[in-house]
Design a protein around this motif. Structure first.
Motif: not given
Lengths: 113, 115
Positions: A14-30, A48-52, A65-69
């Motif tokens: 509903q309007e006004g609520e927060n929306a959380t979306m997740n993404c997982s990946y497999k290789t090391s990223i820049n 854009l979020i960098r690996s550091n 961003l959680d690069t360990s996970k």
């Protein structure tokens, strides 16, 4: 293996609520980027979020961003009907194919007035 | 704000015909890309282009595909002999001198329908 998998596949709030979306990946990223796509339209870059980096904000958007996970989340606060769209994460690998972005399947967000 | 533009927005063609999709990247950008999205599927990388040559291409980008930067502003994708499975939305993107380490800005896309 699939790079950049988002969950959930679909989210209805509903309007006004927060929306959380997740993404997982497999290789090391820049870096990892989030894009929005309105139905049948182009891709709009959101953030854009960098690996550091661990967290980044832009207006109502908060990305972590959680690069360990090998995972990222996109939070949209105080959602609006206009936020209804598909949201994709895209990663730029550190090795092999460093020029390209690899997209996930996306999360379809529906925000109801 | 500068943006990537693409023409045409829609293209319908017969199988076996050649199509050229056109893009005007952001003017000071040096890296250019084509991606495609088959209806209901992921956005897939096709090719990247820098310094007037292909820097990387995917398995999808076979001999039927070619890219060109014919002048200082346009960036084109040519499909020589279209197949039914080429029907998709094709997106052009560009990034600045820092390359793919930075944001890729996408155009609105060309919807290609092969009959």
């Amino acid at each position: 293996s699939q790079q950049g998998e988002e969950d959930p596949q679909a989210l209805s709030i509903q309007e006004g609520e927060n929306a959380t979306m997740n993404c997982s990946y497999k290789t090391s990223i820049n870096n990892l980027q989030w894009y929005r796509q309105n139905s049948g339209r182009g891709l709009v870059h959101l953030i854009l979020i960098r690996s550091n980096e661990r967290e980044k904000h832009s207006g109502r958007l908060r990305v972590t961003l959680d690069t360990s996970k090998k995972s990222s989340s996109l939070l949209i606060t105080a959602s609006r009907a206009a936020d209804t769209a598909s949201y994709f994460c895209a990663t730029r690998s550190l090795s092999g194919g460093y020029n390209k972005l690899i997209f996930g399947a996306g999360t379809r967000l529906a925000v109801h007035p | 704000e500068p943006e990537v533009t693409q023409t045409p927005s829609h293209q319908v063609t017969q199988m076996g015909q050649e199509v050229i999709l056109r893009c005007v990247p952001i003017s000071n950008h040096l890296y250019f890309y084509w991606y495609r999205q088959i209806l209901g599927q992921k956005v897939e990388f096709l090719v990247s282009f820098y310094n007037n040559e292909i820097s990387e291409k995917s398995e999808i980008f076979d001999d039927q595909f070619s890219v060109e930067r014919p002048d200082g502003s346009n960036f084109t994708l040519k499909i020589r002999s279209t197949k039914l499975e080429d029907s998709a939305m094709y997106f052009c993107a560009s990034s600045d001198w820092r390359g793919a380490a930075q944001t890729q800005y996408f155009g609105p896309g060309t919807r290609l329908l092969v009959l």
